[in-house]
Design a protein around this motif. Structure first.
Motif, PDB file in Angstrom:
ATOM      1  N   PRO B  29      22.881   7.475  40.061  1.00 49.28           N
ATOM      2  CA  PRO B  29      23.447   6.313  39.374  1.00 49.28           C
ATOM      3  C   PRO B  29      24.345   6.768  38.225  1.00 49.28           C
ATOM      4  N   LEU B  30      25.391   5.997  37.976  1.00 45.68           N
ATOM      5  CA  LEU B  30      26.267   6.238  36.828  1.00 45.68           C
ATOM      6  C   LEU B  30      26.120   5.054  35.888  1.00 45.68           C
ATOM      7  N   ALA B  31      25.733   5.337  34.661  1.00 45.43           N
ATOM      8  CA  ALA B  31      25.634   4.250  33.669  1.00 45.43           C
ATOM      9  C   ALA B  31      26.807   4.397  32.709  1.00 45.43           C
ATOM     10  N   GLY B  32      26.550   4.773  31.472  1.00 47.10           N
ATOM     11  CA  GLY B  32      27.653   4.919  30.514  1.00 47.10           C
ATOM     12  C   GLY B  32      28.432   6.205  30.685  1.00 47.10           C
ATOM     13  N   GLY B  33      27.896   7.115  31.470  1.00 44.94           N
ATOM     14  CA  GLY B  33      28.612   8.351  31.756  1.00 44.94           C
ATOM     15  C   GLY B  33      28.643   9.351  30.615  1.00 44.94           C
ATOM     16  N   GLN B  34      27.974   9.075  29.511  1.00 45.54           N
ATOM     17  CA  GLN B  34      28.087   9.945  28.336  1.00 45.54           C
ATOM     18  C   GLN B  34      27.327  11.257  28.487  1.00 45.54           C
ATOM     19  N   ALA B  98      20.724   4.534  14.977  1.00 47.25           N
ATOM     20  CA  ALA B  98      21.763   5.030  14.079  1.00 47.25           C
ATOM     21  C   ALA B  98      21.913   6.548  14.194  1.00 47.25           C
ATOM     22  N   HIS B  99      20.887   7.202  14.737  1.00 49.06           N
ATOM     23  CA  HIS B  99      20.932   8.661  14.852  1.00 49.06           C
ATOM     24  C   HIS B  99      21.378   9.140  16.230  1.00 49.06           C
ATOM     25  N   VAL B 100      21.580   8.205  17.153  1.00 50.10           N
ATOM     26  CA  VAL B 100      21.994   8.613  18.499  1.00 50.10           C
ATOM     27  C   VAL B 100      23.505   8.809  18.498  1.00 50.10           C
ATOM     28  N   ALA B 104      31.190   5.629  18.725  1.00 52.67           N
ATOM     29  CA  ALA B 104      32.035   5.591  19.926  1.00 52.67           C
ATOM     30  C   ALA B 104      31.197   5.871  21.179  1.00 52.67           C
ATOM     31  N   ILE B 105      30.253   6.757  21.054  1.00 53.43           N
ATOM     32  CA  ILE B 105      29.416   7.109  22.206  1.00 53.43           C
ATOM     33  C   ILE B 105      28.379   6.019  22.457  1.00 53.43           C
ATOM     34  N   ARG B 106      27.858   5.464  21.380  1.00 51.51           N
ATOM     35  CA  ARG B 106      26.898   4.369  21.570  1.00 51.51           C
ATOM     36  C   ARG B 106      27.565   3.127  22.165  1.00 51.51           C
ATOM     37  N   VAL B 111      21.194   2.033  27.115  1.00 51.54           N
ATOM     38  CA  VAL B 111      19.797   2.260  26.758  1.00 51.54           C
ATOM     39  C   VAL B 111      19.063   2.865  27.960  1.00 51.54           C
ATOM     40  N   GLY B 112      19.277   2.273  29.126  1.00 50.01           N
ATOM     41  CA  GLY B 112      18.613   2.785  30.326  1.00 50.01           C
ATOM     42  C   GLY B 112      19.067   4.196  30.663  1.00 50.01           C
ATOM     43  N   GLY B 113      20.327   4.467  30.450  1.00 45.21           N
ATOM     44  CA  GLY B 113      20.862   5.795  30.756  1.00 45.21           C
ATOM     45  C   GLY B 113      20.204   6.861  29.897  1.00 45.21           C
ATOM     46  N   SER B 114      20.019   6.552  28.631  1.00 44.66           N
ATOM     47  CA  SER B 114      19.413   7.534  27.746  1.00 44.66           C
ATOM     48  C   SER B 114      17.961   7.795  28.141  1.00 44.66           C
ATOM     49  N   ILE B 115      17.247   6.723  28.507  1.00 44.54           N
ATOM     50  CA  ILE B 115      15.845   6.899  28.901  1.00 44.54           C
ATOM     51  C   ILE B 115      15.766   7.669  30.231  1.00 44.54           C
ATOM     52  N   ALA B 116      16.603   7.267  31.189  1.00 45.84           N
ATOM     53  CA  ALA B 116      16.570   7.920  32.502  1.00 45.84           C
ATOM     54  C   ALA B 116      17.000   9.385  32.395  1.00 45.84           C
ATOM     55  N   HIS B 117      17.919   9.637  31.489  1.00 41.74           N
ATOM     56  CA  HIS B 117      18.406  11.006  31.308  1.00 41.74           C
ATOM     57  C   HIS B 117      17.294  11.889  30.725  1.00 41.74           C
ATOM     58  N   ALA B 118      16.494  11.299  29.845  1.00 37.72           N
ATOM     59  CA  ALA B 118      15.267  11.933  29.355  1.00 37.72           C
ATOM     60  C   ALA B 118      15.478  13.314  28.735  1.00 37.72           C
ATOM     61  N   THR B 163      15.605   7.719  44.281  1.00 37.83           N
ATOM     62  CA  THR B 163      16.031   6.454  44.909  1.00 37.83           C
ATOM     63  C   THR B 163      15.753   5.242  44.018  1.00 37.83           C
ATOM     64  N   GLU B 164      15.120   5.460  42.881  1.00 37.87           N
ATOM     65  CA  GLU B 164      14.772   4.325  42.014  1.00 37.87           C
ATOM     66  C   GLU B 164      15.815   4.112  40.925  1.00 37.87           C
ATOM     67  N   ILE B 165      16.004   2.830  40.634  1.00 40.00           N
ATOM     68  CA  ILE B 165      16.894   2.480  39.534  1.00 40.00           C
ATOM     69  C   ILE B 165      16.072   1.884  38.402  1.00 40.00           C
ATOM     70  N   LEU B 166      16.301   2.437  37.239  1.00 39.76           N
ATOM     71  CA  LEU B 166      15.641   1.884  36.061  1.00 39.76           C
ATOM     72  C   LEU B 166      16.371   0.589  35.723  1.00 39.76           C
ATOM     73  N   THR B 167      15.649  -0.519  35.678  1.00 37.37           N
ATOM     74  CA  THR B 167      16.322  -1.802  35.486  1.00 37.37           C
ATOM     75  C   THR B 167      16.120  -2.382  34.086  1.00 37.37           C
ATOM     76  N   ASP B 191      24.335  14.710  15.994  1.00 38.32           N
ATOM     77  CA  ASP B 191      23.885  15.652  17.025  1.00 38.32           C
ATOM     78  C   ASP B 191      22.475  15.302  17.489  1.00 38.32           C
ATOM     79  N   TYR B 192      22.130  15.829  18.647  1.00 35.86           N
ATOM     80  CA  TYR B 192      20.741  15.773  19.061  1.00 35.86           C
ATOM     81  C   TYR B 192      19.911  16.446  17.969  1.00 35.86           C
ATOM     82  N   ALA B 193      18.689  15.940  17.802  1.00 37.91           N
ATOM     83  CA  ALA B 193      17.864  16.430  16.696  1.00 37.91           C
ATOM     84  C   ALA B 193      17.312  17.823  16.984  1.00 37.91           C
TER      85      ALA B 193
HETATM   86  C1  LIG Z   1      29.037  14.027  21.837  1.00 41.76           C
HETATM   87  C2  LIG Z   1      27.758  13.392  22.309  1.00 41.76           C
HETATM   88  C3  LIG Z   1      26.679  13.375  21.447  1.00 41.76           C
HETATM   89  C4  LIG Z   1      25.491  12.810  21.854  1.00 41.76           C
HETATM   90  N1  LIG Z   1      24.459  12.808  20.976  1.00 41.76           N
HETATM   91  C5  LIG Z   1      23.293  12.228  21.348  1.00 41.76           C
HETATM   92  C6  LIG Z   1      22.194  12.171  20.460  1.00 41.76           C
HETATM   93  O1  LIG Z   1      22.265  12.604  19.307  1.00 41.76           O
HETATM   94  N2  LIG Z   1      21.054  11.625  20.895  1.00 41.76           N
HETATM   95  C7  LIG Z   1      20.950  11.101  22.164  1.00 41.76           C
HETATM   96  O2  LIG Z   1      19.903  10.588  22.511  1.00 41.76           O
HETATM   97  N3  LIG Z   1      21.960  11.124  23.009  1.00 41.76           N
HETATM   98  C8  LIG Z   1      23.126  11.660  22.641  1.00 41.76           C
HETATM   99  N4  LIG Z   1      24.164  11.673  23.531  1.00 41.76           N
HETATM  100  C9  LIG Z   1      23.950  11.141  24.893  1.00 41.76           C
HETATM  101  C10 LIG Z   1      24.154   9.653  24.960  1.00 41.76           C
HETATM  102  O3  LIG Z   1      23.170   8.985  24.241  1.00 41.76           O
HETATM  103  C11 LIG Z   1      24.136   9.166  26.405  1.00 41.76           C
HETATM  104  O4  LIG Z   1      24.695   7.923  26.340  1.00 41.76           O
HETATM  105  C12 LIG Z   1      22.800   9.027  27.109  1.00 41.76           C
HETATM  106  O5  LIG Z   1      22.112  10.226  27.149  1.00 41.76           O
HETATM  107  C13 LIG Z   1      22.988   8.668  28.567  1.00 41.76           C
HETATM  108  O6  LIG Z   1      23.338   7.338  28.707  1.00 41.76           O
HETATM  109  P1  LIG Z   1      24.538   6.918  29.657  1.00 41.76           P
HETATM  110  O7  LIG Z   1      24.473   5.440  29.771  1.00 41.76           O
HETATM  111  O8  LIG Z   1      25.788   7.477  29.160  1.00 41.76           O
HETATM  112  O9  LIG Z   1      24.085   7.553  31.050  1.00 41.76           O
HETATM  113  P2  LIG Z   1      24.838   8.429  32.117  1.00 41.76           P
HETATM  114  O10 LIG Z   1      25.476   9.584  31.471  1.00 41.76           O
HETATM  115  O11 LIG Z   1      25.707   7.581  32.946  1.00 41.76           O
HETATM  116  O12 LIG Z   1      23.607   8.889  32.968  1.00 41.76           O
HETATM  117  C14 LIG Z   1      22.678   9.816  32.501  1.00 41.76           C
HETATM  118  C15 LIG Z   1      21.648  10.132  33.579  1.00 41.76           C
HETATM  119  O13 LIG Z   1      20.776   9.042  33.766  1.00 41.76           O
HETATM  120  C16 LIG Z   1      20.851   8.552  35.094  1.00 41.76           C
HETATM  121  N5  LIG Z   1      20.811   7.090  34.975  1.00 41.76           N
HETATM  122  C17 LIG Z   1      21.590   6.333  34.174  1.00 41.76           C
HETATM  123  N6  LIG Z   1      21.239   5.054  34.288  1.00 41.76           N
HETATM  124  C18 LIG Z   1      20.226   5.000  35.153  1.00 41.76           C
HETATM  125  C19 LIG Z   1      19.430   3.943  35.666  1.00 41.76           C
HETATM  126  N7  LIG Z   1      19.606   2.670  35.252  1.00 41.76           N
HETATM  127  N8  LIG Z   1      18.470   4.241  36.543  1.00 41.76           N
HETATM  128  C20 LIG Z   1      18.252   5.508  36.944  1.00 41.76           C
HETATM  129  N9  LIG Z   1      18.964   6.544  36.496  1.00 41.76           N
HETATM  130  C21 LIG Z   1      19.941   6.289  35.608  1.00 41.76           C
HETATM  131  C22 LIG Z   1      22.152   9.088  35.635  1.00 41.76           C
HETATM  132  O14 LIG Z   1      22.095   9.228  37.015  1.00 41.76           O
HETATM  133  C23 LIG Z   1      22.237  10.419  34.944  1.00 41.76           C
HETATM  134  O15 LIG Z   1      21.452  11.349  35.591  1.00 41.76           O
HETATM  135  C24 LIG Z   1      25.363  12.225  23.152  1.00 41.76           C
HETATM  136  C25 LIG Z   1      26.457  12.227  24.004  1.00 41.76           C
HETATM  137  C26 LIG Z   1      27.640  12.796  23.610  1.00 41.76           C
HETATM  138  C27 LIG Z   1      28.798  12.773  24.544  1.00 41.76           C
END
Ligand SMILES: Cc1cc2nc3c(=O)[nH]c(=O)nc-3n(C[C@H](O)[C@H](O)[C@H](O)COP(=O)(O)OP(=O)(O)OC[C@H]3O[C@@H](n4cnc5c(N)ncnc54)[C@H](O)[C@@H]3O)c2cc1C
Lengths: 801, 288
Positions: B29-34, B98-100, B104-106, B111-118, B163-167, B191-193
């Protein structure tokens, strides 16, 4: 009267276009049908290559060519050693464009793929299988020079790339007279410039005209042109190198050749298609020049009153796997290490050491931050040991204003000339910073804070910097007949510094126009085939003075022509507001009209050009239309070649707060007193100094090109190579003093590198002060991380009281 | 730094998205792509298919119920951070967000992407653990709920199937008489902590700590509950001694070996300091 532009905070003329996204960087150059290059890079620091299998890559229909060392003919040879020096161990090593049989650092280019796009090129790179036989490595400088260490090059014993000793005065005599001797050992780590725009190059070969056109994000297009002409055996006039907008260089882009700089043109010629290579960030971290790693052991010989009589410094300099830029960086360190101090007896020795890492070439500061760290750490220690105030110790040793020019006989600088400080008011600069900081008030605050469990510290660092190196630059000033714009051309390039603006200011004052009406052309070998490059804080000094000289000539021509046109004596002419005016009157001719009238025409193309045609009254003359010994139009060039480097200087001070629980450091105040001679544009000087301080803070705390023990680069992205954000750089208070240089007509000194130089020292010194209640060992390393501070703290706590 | 070849789909329903994931075991899955896009550019991830969740109906939006805050997986981090209702229900949310990264990135990151990324250093998984939250996921077998304690299995790995999507992400309301705090230290703002601590401290009569939930990020191979520190606080008045004990106890949770940015010893001491700071602030906010 027009207001004087020289010295005014004129807005940077390049910014509006850049801010609107209208800049043209290499990747913006439209090149129809361009192919894209990518490189297979070594996965090992040191290894023999058993085989390279390119079959799968070649089979990809979107891949146009694959090159290994076997495919580049005569180019398969070591690249030039740019600055040979007798101290370099016989057979100074430079890399081949593509590795043959063995690799010397992780990131070294092994094969180049040229494909229809960069994606395909990277896919094909992945498909190339390289079979390596890894070899042992040693990255630690001290261990690398020991007997029995693994060798980077089999024929270079002890990995010593160069060994050089210089002496000024009589160091032995100084040490014999010493009442107190103190030694400090400091270590600085590898770092890299990390410019906003990575390196980039594009090339187009015109089979019909035989011209090789190269766009290179380089600081040295003229040098690249010469080098390419030589590599390909074509005349320089058939190679045109353009450095368009370049997104920062910081020295990394002075180095030539990075392999792509000759391989991309080769592919363009062989394939008869334009070829582009846009280096990505990872490649920049592993394949582009780095700097900084040195270990100094510096000893000062002093009298009890603090007078420093002698200095011995012996240091190891990491040159990486190759030494293409000669010993320049180490030589600058060794000739800067005595700083602003008189120190009559100096002995400096260095060994440049081959390590299995990407090559070292100058990076903003070029050896000076290391030298400053060494001498200033030693001065702090000496002050503490002798019980003399840190300011006072420095004041007692400064070269006094009446001692200039101050020659350090026996020390040769990187330009091959004797170290010769031209001017300075060092004590005055120190007094300024003492005044700003108000140390007694700070000490009181520090004591109060300590009572509350907060730890403040104060530190300072003084530096000198040889800037504006030769050999020369040229300048050309040309008046344009249609628009009246003044074109100013020089050979060196701008990577964002704002050269175009300061050059415009220099010209505007002479020809009487607004800086906005001066158009800067730089970095194009066709526009200005003579010159050197942007490095060593030299653009304003060397090009600036060449342009000034050319502008004076242009001014004289304009005045002469205008006097003719207005039928008055030359001394009645005043240049201002884009024209030539009769002094005190209201009759004038515009610069456009002057440009038109000075070029005898056969055909009129607009109103003012009629006056230059053959039947116009002004054209009546007895001799030929163009008098013997004159040339058409207003166009003048001149050159400036400085007698030797001019020495800028400054002193920085900081107040920091140290948190012993998190080991975090907060810079609460940062003050800089800086002298770069006469200032052309205070706003640009502020920007340069502030940017340098930011980069210096990066060097002091964050930026480190870490390698694993087996030579794998660990910090090959911005996730691991930390550059300070704006949030980590405090507002610095910048104070400028102006002590003109006697070495050039404008009295200027360079400013480009200044800010970076003392920062590691300033912060180390401040931390040491903050650390006092903890008994933490003195700071001897740069950069310093929280973990390192934590280790020092633990050590101190473990020590019996 | 160009990604390897991949297919791209933008389904409009969860069912469609799940089916696409099930059809290609390298699909992601692609969420915010960050996070995903950078690791694809490094070619550390080479998904054959990207399933863009951006157009899937019903995956975003925030609902505050009697008991919890329900956050659609595709809710942007910045949206949650500025959501008055959510932050009234649990003020720790905004303090953590405020620390994530940076604004611009937030704005893009979900929210789901960050949790799923773990990511083991990420703040939101830590928040989920500390608050005792849970996630909802939909897969070929249907929907299920996974408690935070059962979700994070390793750095960048959850117990959700490919195969699961975090909803949805669910965060219980702040319990009564409970104070909250988040403390982290990162080398640079955003930055990440290097270490981060979420603390929830509940106080009863006489200011005695009747409950403590602490979680840490950046210190182990996953976000972890700091149970040893919780034990040290529970029953105390969150006095200086209890804080020191909690900090000391927390050190054992800092298991990450030395890395480029921090030594293990430093991380452990840093964690102890952050535990003290977070616990004392949370206790103050709990009143009592
Ligand atoms: C410069 C920079 C600094 C950052 N600093 C921090 C920081 O300090 N702290 C922090 O926590 N994060 C940080 N991040 C990461 C940011 O918070 C990301 O947004 C987050 O980790 C992932 O969210 P996303 O929506 O962009 O997910 P994506 O990048 O799109 O996806 C991340 C992963 O999660 C999976 N995924 C996404 N959504 C779902 C879903 N609904 N169900 C199942 N799987 C899913 C994707 O397949 C992928 O594997 C930083 C990013 C950047 C670019």
């Amino acid at each position: 009267m027009s207001t004087r532009q020289f010295g005014a905070p004129v807005q940077r003329n390049a910014d509006p276009a850049l801010l609107r996204g209208e800049g043209a960087f290499i990747d913006d150059i439209p090149l129809a049908g361009a192919l894209h290059a990518a490189f297979v890079r070594s996965a090992h620091a040191r290894a023999r290559i058993r085989s390279i299998d390119t079959r799968a890559a070649r089979a990809n229909p979107d891949v146009v060519a694959v090159y290994t060392a076997d495919d580049i003919g005569a180019l398969d040879a070591p690249l030039p050693l740019l600055i040979p020096h007798p101290s370099i161990t016989a057979g100074g090593k430079t890399q081949r464009p593509l590795a043959r049989d063995e690799v010397f650092y992780a990131g070294q280019c092994i094969a180049m793929v040229v494909a229809v796009d960069r994606y395909t090129a990277e896919d094909a790179c992945e498909a190339i299988a390289v079979d390596y036989e890894p070899l042992p490595v040693e990255l630690d400088l001290e261990k690398a020079v020991a007997d029995g260490a693994p060798l980077v090059h089999d024929d270079i014993p002890n990995n010593v790339a160069a060994h050089f000793i210089q002496e000024s005065g009589d160091a032995d005599a100084a040490f014999a007279r010493a009442e107190h001797v103190t030694t400090v050992k400091v270590r600085l780590e590898r770092s890299t410039a990390a410019p906003l725009e990575c390196r980039a190059i594009a090339a187009r070969w015109d089979r019909v005209t035989g011209e090789l056109m190269v766009w290179d994000g380089t600081q040295a297009p003229i040098a690249v042109r010469g080098g390419l002409a030589s590599v390909f055996g074509i005349d320089e006039d058939n190679v045109r190198v353009v450095a368009p907008n370049v997104g920062g260089g910081f020295g990394q882009k002075i180095m030539m050749f990075h392999p792509d700089e000759i391989l991309v043109p080769l592919a363009a010629m062989e394939l008869d298609r334009p070829v582009k290579y846009i280096e990505d960030r990872v490649e920049n971290f592993i394949g582009a020049s780095q700097e900084r790693a040195q270990i100094h052991e510096i000893t000062l010989a002093a009298l009890k009153d603090g007078t420093v009589l002698g200095l011995r410094d012996s240091f190891l300099h990491d040159t990486g796997a190759f030494i293409p830029y000669g010993i320049a960086v180490a030589q600058v360190s060794s000739t800067s290490v005595a700083g602003p101090y008189r120190i009559p007896g100096i002995w400096v020795e260095f060994k440049a050491v081959y390590t299995p890492c990407v090559q070292v070439t100058p990076y903003r500061g070029c050896g000076r931050p290391q030298a400053c760290f060494a001498i200033e750490r030693a001065m702090d220690q000496l002050a503490d040991e002798l019980g003399i105030d840190r300011f006072e110790l420095r004041r007692r040793n400064f070269i006094a204003p009446d001692e200039f020019p101050y020659r350090r006989e026996g020390l040769l600088f990187a330009d091959g000339l004797a170290v010769n400080y031209d001017s300075g008011e060092y004590a005055q600069a120190l007094d300024r910073i003492v005044g700003e900081i108000d140390l007694p008030a700070f000490r009181a605050e520090q004591a109060e804070a300590r009572a509350e469990g907060r730890y403040l510290g104060f530190g300072l660092g003084f530096y000198v910097e040889a800037t504006g190196l030769g050999p020369y630059e040229g300048g050309r000033v040309k008046l344009h007949p249609i628009t009246g714009k003044v074109y100013v051309t020089t050979g060196l390039t701008d990577q964002g510094q704002g050269h175009g603006t300061v050059f415009a200011q220099i010209v505007a004052d002479q020809v009487g126009c607004a800086p906005a009406d001066v158009v800067f052309v730089g970095g194009d070998t066709q526009a200005q085939p003579w010159g050197v490059a942007t490095f060593a804080s030299r653009a304003a000094v060397v090009s600036g003075n060449a342009i000034h000289k050319a502008a004076l000539r242009a001014r004289a021509q304009i005045v002469q022509a205008a006097a003719n046109m207005l039928e008055v004596e030359q001394d009645e002419i005043e240049l201002r507001d884009g024209g030539a005016w009769i002094r005190g009157g209201n009759r004038s001719v515009s610069l456009a009209e002057v440009a038109t009238a000075t070029n005898p025409l056969r055909y009129a193309f607009n109103e003012s050009s009629k006056t230059a045609t053959q039947f116009a009254p002004a054209s009546r003359h007895d001799g030929p239309p163009l008098a013997e010994g004159t040339h058409p139009g207003i166009e003048e060039s001149d050159y400036f070649s400085p007698p030797h480097a001019t020495w800028a200087y400054g002193v920085h001070a900081a107040i920091v707060e140290f948190d012993p629980e998190t080991c975090a450091i907060d810079i609460r105040r940062y003050v800089c007193v800086h002298d770069c001679g006469t200032i052309i544009n205070p706003m640009i000087v502020d920007g340069q100094v502030m940017g340098g301080i930011g980069q210096g803070i990066g060097g002091a705390f964050y930026e480190r090109c870490a390698y694993s023990e087996d030579g794998a680069p660990l910090a090959a992205s911005f996730m691991d190579f930390l550059m300070p954000y704006a949030t980590e750089v405090p507002d610095a208070e910048l104070i400028h003093t102006e002590t003109p240089s006697p070495l050039n007509p404008l009295g200027i000194k360079g400013v480009g590198e200044a800010g970076t130089i003392p920062v590691s020292q300033v912060l180390a010194s401040a931390l040491e002060d903050a650390f006092q209640p903890f008994g933490i060992a003195p700071v001897r390393e740069s950069p310093l991380s929280p973990s390192m501070i934590h280790a020092l703290l633990r050590e101190a706590r473990a020590r019996p009281a | 730094m160009k990604p390897a070849l991949f297919d791209y789909t933008a389904p409009e329903t969860v069912a469609e998205a799940v089916a696409t994931l099930a059809a290609d075991e390298s699909a992601r899955p692609l969420a915010g792509g960050q996070s995903l896009i950078p690791i694809m550019n490094f070619r550390l991830a080479q998904p054959g298919t990207l399933v863009d969740l951006g157009r899937v109906a019903g995956l975003d939006g925030i609902t505050v119920t009697e008991s919890e805050v329900r956050i659609g997986a595709m809710t942007r981090q910045r949206t949650l951070e500025s959501h008055a209702g959510a932050n009234a229900a649990h003020p720790l949310i905004a303090e953590v967000l405020a620390h994530v990264a940076h604004i611009a990135i937030r704005n893009r990151g979900t929210v789901g992407g960050s949790i799923a990324h773990a990511d083991a250093s990420a703040e939101l998984p830590c928040l989920l653990l500390a608050t005792g939250g849970s996630v909802c996921a939909t897969g070929p077998e249907g929907e299920r709920t996974v408690a935070a304690d059962d979700l994070f299995s390793f750095h960048m790995t959850t117990t959700l199937a490919q195969t699961e999507i975090l909803t949805e992400v669910r965060i219980p309301r702040l319990p009564p008489a409970t104070g909250w705090a988040f403390e982290e230290y990162a080398r640079r703002r955003g930055d990440y902590a290097l270490a981060g601590v979420c603390a929830l401290v509940t106080r009863g009569a006489g200011g005695v700590c009747t409950g403590a939930r602490l979680a840490g990020c950046g210190i182990a191979d996953r976000p972890v509950r700091l149970t040893a520190a919780e034990d040290a606080l529970r029953g105390s008045t969150v006095c200086e001694d209890a804080l020191m004990a909690a900090g000391e106890a927390a050190k054992g949770h800092a298991t990450l070996p030395d890395d480029l940015q921090a030594s293990q010893a430093y991380r452990a001491d840093l964690l102890a300091a952050l535990v003290r700071r977070a616990a004392v602030r949370a206790a103050e906010r709990a009143g009592g």
